[in-house]
Design a protein around this motif. Structure first.
Motif, PDB file in Angstrom:
ATOM      1  N   THR A  91      -3.248   5.395   3.645  1.00  0.00           N
ATOM      2  CA  THR A  91      -4.137   4.585   2.688  1.00  0.00           C
ATOM      3  C   THR A  91      -4.483   5.214   1.396  1.00  0.00           C
ATOM      4  N   LEU A  92      -4.634   6.706   1.438  1.00  0.00           N
ATOM      5  CA  LEU A  92      -4.820   7.300   0.304  1.00  0.00           C
ATOM      6  C   LEU A  92      -3.521   7.501  -0.271  1.00  0.00           C
ATOM      7  N   ALA A  93      -2.517   7.436  -0.009  1.00  0.00           N
ATOM      8  CA  ALA A  93      -1.377   7.443  -0.835  1.00  0.00           C
ATOM      9  C   ALA A  93      -1.094   6.180  -1.693  1.00  0.00           C
ATOM     10  N   THR A  94      -1.479   4.999  -1.139  1.00  0.00           N
ATOM     11  CA  THR A  94      -1.427   3.790  -1.772  1.00  0.00           C
ATOM     12  C   THR A  94      -2.553   3.379  -2.558  1.00  0.00           C
ATOM     13  N   GLU A  95      -3.610   4.146  -2.722  1.00  0.00           N
ATOM     14  CA  GLU A  95      -4.837   3.606  -3.435  1.00  0.00           C
ATOM     15  C   GLU A  95      -4.421   3.910  -4.870  1.00  0.00           C
ATOM     16  N   GLU A  96      -5.331   3.264  -5.610  1.00  0.00           N
ATOM     17  CA  GLU A  96      -5.101   3.560  -7.291  1.00  0.00           C
ATOM     18  C   GLU A  96      -5.300   4.847  -7.708  1.00  0.00           C
ATOM     19  N   HIS A  97      -4.450   5.330  -8.455  1.00  0.00           N
ATOM     20  CA  HIS A  97      -4.381   6.858  -9.114  1.00  0.00           C
ATOM     21  C   HIS A  97      -3.882   7.846  -7.770  1.00  0.00           C
ATOM     22  N   GLY A  98      -3.226   7.038  -6.706  1.00  0.00           N
ATOM     23  CA  GLY A  98      -2.676   7.944  -5.636  1.00  0.00           C
ATOM     24  C   GLY A  98      -1.318   8.483  -5.920  1.00  0.00           C
ATOM     25  N   PRO A  99      -0.872   9.019  -4.803  1.00  0.00           N
ATOM     26  CA  PRO A  99       0.465   9.693  -5.184  1.00  0.00           C
ATOM     27  C   PRO A  99       1.677   8.536  -4.862  1.00  0.00           C
ATOM     28  N   GLY A 100       1.464   7.432  -4.359  1.00  0.00           N
ATOM     29  CA  GLY A 100       2.268   6.430  -4.151  1.00  0.00           C
ATOM     30  C   GLY A 100       2.764   6.174  -2.567  1.00  0.00           C
ATOM     31  N   ALA A 101       3.051   5.175  -2.107  1.00  0.00           N
ATOM     32  CA  ALA A 101       3.081   4.947  -0.788  1.00  0.00           C
ATOM     33  C   ALA A 101       4.141   5.673  -0.094  1.00  0.00           C
ATOM     34  N   LEU A 102       3.889   5.946   1.011  1.00  0.00           N
ATOM     35  CA  LEU A 102       4.842   6.917   1.917  1.00  0.00           C
ATOM     36  C   LEU A 102       6.350   6.171   2.086  1.00  0.00           C
ATOM     37  N   THR A 103       7.295   6.893   2.254  1.00  0.00           N
ATOM     38  CA  THR A 103       8.560   6.318   2.566  1.00  0.00           C
ATOM     39  C   THR A 103       8.624   6.583   3.966  1.00  0.00           C
TER      40      THR A 103
END
Length: 428
Positions: A90-102
Motif C-alpha cells: 500500500t505504501l509503495a503505491t500511494e501518491e509520492h510513494g516509491p512505486g508499486a512492488l515487482t
C-alpha cells in the motif's frame, strides 16, 4: 509528509550517496534545501530511515535479493521496522510513494532468507573484516558484530562541577531518562524507533548551562578508567573536541593540571567553548604542533585516545562501516604506533599511559599494545579489574581479555559503543 513520501525521499538520498560518493549528512542537507515543503520532523524521519538502511545494508540486500537503495530500503522496512507485506504494498503505491512492488520484490519480502546468508552478511560487516571479528570474539563474533548495527541510545555525562545525576534525571524525566549502567555519572535516554526523532539535547537548559555533555557510556567508562585524581598532572594527547578532557577535569574537581592537545587543530577547535560552558578551570589547551618538551617525564597520567577506524561507533555512524578499507586501517595502525611512541616520553617513572580506541578490531587494540611493549621495555600492562568494579559495580559485566589486563566494551557485552582500554605503567 506522509510515510510513502518519506520512503521515496530516503531512497532518493541513498541513491545520491551511492552515485556521488558523498557524506550522508551532506546528501540529507541538500535534499532538505531542495524540498522546502518538508518540515524538520520530516527531515529527521527521513534521516532515521536512511541511517537504518545503512546499518543493515548487507543483510537487507541479501533479504531483498538486490543491492540497490530501493531494495535495501524496502527490506529494512519489512524486516527491521516491522511493516507487513500488505502495508508495504500500500505504501509503495500511494501518491509520492516509491512505486508499486515487482513480483520479485513481493517474493523476496514475503519470507525471510537471512538464515541462509553467509556469516559476514548476517553480521552486517564488510567481508574483509570478518576474520578480525572472529579473531577477537570467537564463536560469538556474528552476534557481536550485529550488535554494532542497532540504533544507539542517547547517553549523557553529568558534569559534577555544576550538577548531579538526580537533578539531571529530574530535568529530563519527560524523555524517559534513567541512570545508566556502568558509569556513575551517566544518564541514558532510550533509542527511538521508526520515524520517531531523538530529543535535541543541545537545546535543553541542562546542556546550555553545562550540566551535561553528550557522551556514550563506554566513552565515559574509558575516561573513568584513567583514574584521574585532584592535584595530578595529566596529558590528554589526542583530545579532539574535548569530550574526555571535560570528563577528566570533573574527576579532578578542577584541581591539578590538565593539558589537552591534538595533532589536528580543526578537531581541537570546539574544546574552548566546551571548557567554558562546563566551568573547567584546570585545563590548558596546547595548539596542534605546540612544543610540549617541558611536559616530558612529568605526567602522572597520559591518555592516548588514539585515532582509529571508529568501528566501535558504527551504531552512531553506520556509513563509516562501508567506507573503511584495508589501506585506511593500515594508515590508522601506523598513526597509533606513532602516537604511542610520542606519548611514552611524557609519562613520569611510576606514571601510567592509558591507551583507548573506539574500535573493536584487534589490529588496533591488542596487537598494538603487544607491539608497543616490544618497543618499550620500561612499560608493563597493569590490571584495571579492581578499578572497574569500583566504578561500574560488582554486577557489571567484565569485558576483559588477557587475564584482566585489557578490556573491550561492546553493545553486546556492556550495552555501550565499542571501546578498548589498556593501562601501561612506566617502571623505569
Amino acid at each position: 509528509m506522509r510515510p510513502a513520501g518519506r520512503i521515496a525521499a530516503a531512497i532518493e538520498v541513498l541513491a545520491d550517496v551511492e552515485t556521488r560518493h558523498r557524506p550522508v549528512a551532506d546528501a540529507l542537507k541538500d535534499w532538505g534545501l531542495s524540498h522546502r515543503f518538508a518540515g524538520s520532523g520530516d527531515r529527521a524521519a527521513i534521516g532515521n530511515l536512511v541511517y537504518d538502511v545503512l546499518r543493515w545494508r548487507r543483510s537487507s540486500a541479501w533479504r531483498a535479493g538486490a543491492d540497490t537503495p530501493r531494495a535495501a530500503t524496502l527490506a529494512t522496512l519489512r524486516f527491521h521496522w516491522g511493516v507487513g507485506p500488505a502495508d508495504l504494498e500500500t505504501l509503495a503505491t500511494e501518491e509520492h510513494g516509491p512505486g508499486a512492488l515487482t513480483e520479485e520484490e513481493r517474493a523476496a519480502l514475503s519470507a525471510d532468507r537471512l538464515g541462509d546468508a553467509p556469516p559476514d552478511v548476517a553480521a552486517d560487516v564488510p567481508d574483509w573484516l570478518a576474520p578480525a571479528f572472529e579473531d577477537n570474539f570467537g564463536d560469538d563474533w556474528v552476534n557481536e558484530a550485529a550488535s554494532l548495527a542497532a540504533r544507539a541510545p542517547v547517553d549523557l555525562r553529568v558534569n559534577t562541577l555544576k550538577s548531579d545525576r538526580a537533578k539531571v534525571l529530574s530535568a529530563l524525566k519527560r524523555f524517559g531518562a534513567t541512570a545508566s549502567p556502568i558509569s556513575p555519572v551517566g544518564v541514558r535516554l532510550p533509542a527511538r524507533a521508526g520515524w520517531e526523532r531523538s530529543p535535541n539535547i543541545v537545546r535543553e537548559d541542562v546542556y546550555q548551562r553545562g550540566h551535561v555533555e553528550v557522551q556514550d557510556i563506554g566513552s565515559q567508562a574509558a575516561a573513568l578508567m584513567v583514574l584521574a585524581h585532584p592535584g595530578e598532572q595529566i596529558l590528554d594527547l589526542c583530545a579532539g573536541a574535548g569530550g574526555k578532557t571535560l570528563a577528566l577535569a570533573a574527576q579532578m574537581d578542577n584541581r591539578g593540571q590538565l593539558h589537552a592537545t591534538d595533532a589536528d587543530q580543526n578537531q581541537l577547535a570546539p574544546i574552548f567553548e566546551r571548557l567554558k560552558r562546563a566551568g573547567v578551570r584546570n585545563a590548558q589547551v596546547h595548539r596542534a604542533g605546540s612544543d610540549l618538551s617541558a611536559l616530558e617525564g612529568r605526567m602522572d597520567k597520559v591518555l592516548v585516545d588514539a585515532p582509529c577506524s571508529g568501528s566501535g561507533t558504527w551504531r552512531r555512524r553506520p556509513e563509516t562501516k562501508w567506507r573503511l578499507t584495508p589501506e585506511a586501517l593500515e594508515r590508522r595502525t601506523d598513526q597509533q604506533a606513532a602516537v604511542l611512541d610520542q606519548a611514552r616520553a611524557f609519562v613520569r617513572p611510576g606514571g601510567t599511559l592509558i591507551y583507548v580506541t573506539c574500535s573493536v578490531l584487534p589490529q588496533e587494540n591488542e596487537a598494538q599494545i603487544a607491539d608497543f611493549l616490544d618497543r618499550a621495555a620500561d612499560f608493563t600492562l597493569t590490571s584495571m579489574a579492581d578499578a572497574w568494579v569500583d566504578i561500574a559495580g560488582e554486577d557489571a559485566p567484565m569485558p576483559w581479555s588477557a587475564e584482566g589486563l585489557m578490556m573491550t566494551m561492546t553493545p553486546a557485552a556492556t550495552g555501550t559503543d565499542g571501546f578498548f582500554v589498556a593501562a601501561l605503567k612506566r617502571t623505569g
